[in-house]
Motif scaffolding. Structure first.
Motif, PDB file in Angstrom:
ATOM      1  N   UNK A 189       0.315  -1.150   0.041  1.00 38.83           N
ATOM      2  CA  UNK A 189       0.342   0.102  -0.432  1.00 38.83           C
ATOM      3  C   UNK A 189       0.945   1.558   0.091  1.00 38.83           C
ATOM      4  N   UNK A 190       1.936   1.148   0.111  1.00 37.77           N
ATOM      5  CA  UNK A 190       3.332   2.239   0.568  1.00 37.77           C
ATOM      6  C   UNK A 190       3.315   3.544  -0.749  1.00 37.77           C
ATOM      7  N   UNK A 191       3.663   4.357  -0.838  1.00 36.41           N
ATOM      8  CA  UNK A 191       3.234   5.356  -1.537  1.00 36.41           C
ATOM      9  C   UNK A 191       5.443   5.255  -1.959  1.00 36.41           C
ATOM     10  N   UNK A 192       6.041   5.717  -0.287  1.00 34.70           N
ATOM     11  CA  UNK A 192       6.907   5.390  -0.574  1.00 34.70           C
ATOM     12  C   UNK A 192       7.645   4.186   1.150  1.00 34.70           C
ATOM     13  N   UNK A 193       9.256   3.672   0.053  1.00 38.86           N
ATOM     14  CA  UNK A 193       9.544   3.110   1.592  1.00 38.86           C
ATOM     15  C   UNK A 193      11.048   3.313   1.896  1.00 38.86           C
ATOM     16  N   UNK A 194      11.260   3.880   2.803  1.00 43.95           N
ATOM     17  CA  UNK A 194      12.956   4.252   3.499  1.00 43.95           C
ATOM     18  C   UNK A 194      13.325   3.682   3.546  1.00 43.95           C
ATOM     19  N   UNK A 195      14.540   2.593   3.532  1.00 43.97           N
ATOM     20  CA  UNK A 195      14.689   1.621   4.824  1.00 43.97           C
ATOM     21  C   UNK A 195      16.462   1.504   4.719  1.00 43.97           C
ATOM     22  N   UNK A 196      16.451   1.781   5.999  1.00 45.71           N
ATOM     23  CA  UNK A 196      18.267   1.736   6.888  1.00 45.71           C
ATOM     24  C   UNK A 196      18.417   0.542   7.405  1.00 45.71           C
ATOM     25  N   UNK A 197      19.416  -0.136   6.426  1.00 48.17           N
ATOM     26  CA  UNK A 197      19.841  -1.807   7.091  1.00 48.17           C
ATOM     27  C   UNK A 197      21.437  -1.204   7.569  1.00 48.17           C
ATOM     28  N   UNK A 198      21.483  -1.715   8.915  1.00 54.29           N
ATOM     29  CA  UNK A 198      22.983  -1.758   9.447  1.00 54.29           C
ATOM     30  C   UNK A 198      23.594  -3.123   9.387  1.00 54.29           C
ATOM     31  N   UNK A 199      22.816  -4.089   9.135  1.00 56.90           N
ATOM     32  CA  UNK A 199      23.504  -5.801   9.161  1.00 56.90           C
ATOM     33  C   UNK A 199      23.857  -6.491   7.427  1.00 56.90           C
ATOM     34  N   UNK A 200      22.157  -5.851   6.774  1.00 56.40           N
ATOM     35  CA  UNK A 200      22.424  -6.752   5.746  1.00 56.40           C
ATOM     36  C   UNK A 200      21.965  -5.917   4.691  1.00 56.40           C
ATOM     37  N   UNK A 201      22.004  -6.482   3.482  1.00 52.54           N
ATOM     38  CA  UNK A 201      21.585  -6.032   2.123  1.00 52.54           C
ATOM     39  C   UNK A 201      19.477  -5.598   2.969  1.00 52.54           C
ATOM     40  N   UNK A 202      19.139  -4.876   2.197  1.00 52.62           N
ATOM     41  CA  UNK A 202      17.232  -3.994   1.757  1.00 52.62           C
ATOM     42  C   UNK A 202      16.849  -5.632   1.590  1.00 52.62           C
ATOM     43  N   UNK A 203      15.580  -6.134   2.255  1.00 48.82           N
ATOM     44  CA  UNK A 203      15.112  -7.121   1.851  1.00 48.82           C
ATOM     45  C   UNK A 203      14.289  -7.533   0.924  1.00 48.82           C
TER      46      UNK A 203
ATOM     47  N   UNK B  51      22.831   7.941  14.056  1.00 52.19           N
ATOM     48  CA  UNK B  51      21.489   7.682  13.994  1.00 52.19           C
ATOM     49  C   UNK B  51      21.317   5.937  14.344  1.00 52.19           C
ATOM     50  N   UNK B  52      21.764   5.453  13.131  1.00 51.52           N
ATOM     51  CA  UNK B  52      21.506   4.170  12.619  1.00 51.52           C
ATOM     52  C   UNK B  52      22.081   2.811  13.849  1.00 51.52           C
ATOM     53  N   UNK B  53      23.095   3.370  14.817  1.00 56.76           N
ATOM     54  CA  UNK B  53      23.219   1.826  15.454  1.00 56.76           C
ATOM     55  C   UNK B  53      22.547   1.975  16.285  1.00 56.76           C
ATOM     56  N   UNK B  54      20.887   2.380  16.635  1.00 58.19           N
ATOM     57  CA  UNK B  54      20.038   2.752  17.439  1.00 58.19           C
ATOM     58  C   UNK B  54      19.900   0.867  16.796  1.00 58.19           C
ATOM     59  N   UNK B  55      20.153   0.281  15.448  1.00 58.42           N
ATOM     60  CA  UNK B  55      19.327  -0.621  14.899  1.00 58.42           C
ATOM     61  C   UNK B  55      18.765   0.351  13.229  1.00 58.42           C
ATOM     62  N   UNK B  56      17.936  -1.155  12.241  1.00 57.06           N
ATOM     63  CA  UNK B  56      17.297  -0.675  11.403  1.00 57.06           C
ATOM     64  C   UNK B  56      16.361  -0.148  11.774  1.00 57.06           C
ATOM     65  N   UNK B  57      15.718   0.206  10.453  1.00 56.91           N
ATOM     66  CA  UNK B  57      13.936   1.050  10.426  1.00 56.91           C
ATOM     67  C   UNK B  57      13.717   0.971   9.430  1.00 56.91           C
ATOM     68  N   UNK B  58      12.601   0.848   9.042  1.00 55.90           N
ATOM     69  CA  UNK B  58      11.862   1.174   7.867  1.00 55.90           C
ATOM     70  C   UNK B  58      10.697   2.250   7.931  1.00 55.90           C
ATOM     71  N   UNK B  59      10.525   3.714   7.112  1.00 54.42           N
ATOM     72  CA  UNK B  59       9.479   4.494   6.804  1.00 54.42           C
ATOM     73  C   UNK B  59       8.642   3.864   6.180  1.00 54.42           C
ATOM     74  N   UNK B  60       7.958   3.453   6.329  1.00 52.32           N
ATOM     75  CA  UNK B  60       6.226   3.833   5.856  1.00 52.32           C
ATOM     76  C   UNK B  60       5.694   5.451   4.709  1.00 52.32           C
TER      77      UNK B  60
END
Length: 286
Positions: A108-122, A216-225
């Motif tokens: 459903x998302x129009x924009x996906x912003x994905x930060x990955x710390x440990x691996x390639x984005x899914x 800031x990403x050292x707190x962990x991966x995140x995805x903004x939808x």
């Protein structure tokens, strides 16, 4: 004719409308609960959609709030299930509930912003890389469930190729490009695939160099939808699964963190050059 929004977006739209209607009527959760003869907790759940929405419950609220017939019909239509469920909801899919929820939101998302710390984005993983990553993260995951989740990962990526696809913005920490998930050969082919995927007009890929130090990403991966007709959500990992943040201040903090990560990252052209260099080195070594 505009597409009908998917289940997750529909639920959130109805919940937002119910909260607004209660506040417009200057009623507290306690007053609504007394009027309907239910618990305050149930009213709260109906306004958050945490356990889904039932048409009879929503009807009771709309009646209490004296909602006009046209608006009432529109909201109730959003509560009823769609005629054609998504592939991830099909009987026999046997995908985990949290994964089905994520896939629905990505769809459903129009924009996906994905930060990955440990691996390639899914959404950019190759099948062999995804298999190695999924199996490594959960040693209890075996066939046929492992194969089913790999297939789901590949099918999820089709969202990037459909008509009117979402815009995908990825920031990957450089350390993820050195982690040999699946071995050097698998990683080399994954990096080569990233170079090709980054050429798509709806995909922007940036690498965050290790030399930047703390971020800031050292707190962990995140995805903004982000959605065309619903408030944004932030997905964060929690104990082997994930949760979604939706409060305004939580979303604002995530967006601020994203802006810092983007600022610290290499531009897309430089990122692609770096990826190509690493892919070439690995290909020669393997």
């Amino acid at each position: 004719m505009p597409e009908r929004p998917g289940p997750a977006t529909r639920t959130r739209r109805v919940c937002a409308a119910l909260r607004a209607l209660r506040k417009n009527n200057r009623l507290t959760l306690h007053q609504v609960a007394i009027a309907l003869g239910v618990s305050v907790t149930k009213v709260q759940r109906m306004e958050t959609g945490r356990r889904g929405l039932r048409a009879d419950d929503v009807t009771a609220l709309l009646t209490l709030y004296q909602v006009p017939a046209e608006e009432r019909a529109e909201l109730l239509a959003l509560v009823r299930p769609p005629a054609s469920p998504g592939w991830w909801q099909a009987p026999g899919s046997r995908l985990p509930a949290d994964l089905r929820q994520l896939i629905g939101l990505e769809d459903e998302a129009a924009v996906v912003r994905d930060f990955e710390l440990a691996m390639v984005p899914t959404l950019l993983q190759t099948a062999e890389y995804a298999r190695s990553a999924l199996g490594g993260m959960d040693h209890r995951l075996h066939e046929p469930d492992l194969g089913r989740q790999v297939a789901a990962t590949m099918t999820r990526q089709m969202v990037l190729s459909r008509p009117m696809p979402p815009s995908l913005h990825c920031v990957v920490e450089e350390s993820a490009l050195h982690r040999p998930i699946g071995g050097p050969g698998v990683l080399a082919r994954q990096l080569q695939a990233l170079c090709l995927l980054a050429e798509r007009p709806n995909v922007t890929l940036r690498v965050l160099p290790l030399s930047r130090g703390a971020h800031p990403g050292l707190r962990g991966s995140m995805t903004i939808l982000e959605f065309a007709d619903a408030p944004p959500l932030v997905r964060v990992p929690v104990a082997g699964t994930h949760t979604f943040l939706q409060h305004t201040h939580e979303v604002d903090l995530a967006r601020e963190a994203w802006q810092v990560l983007e600022h610290l990252s290499l531009p897309p052209a430089e990122s692609a050059h770096l990826l190509g260099g690493y892919a070439g080195e690995l290909a020669c070594a393997s």
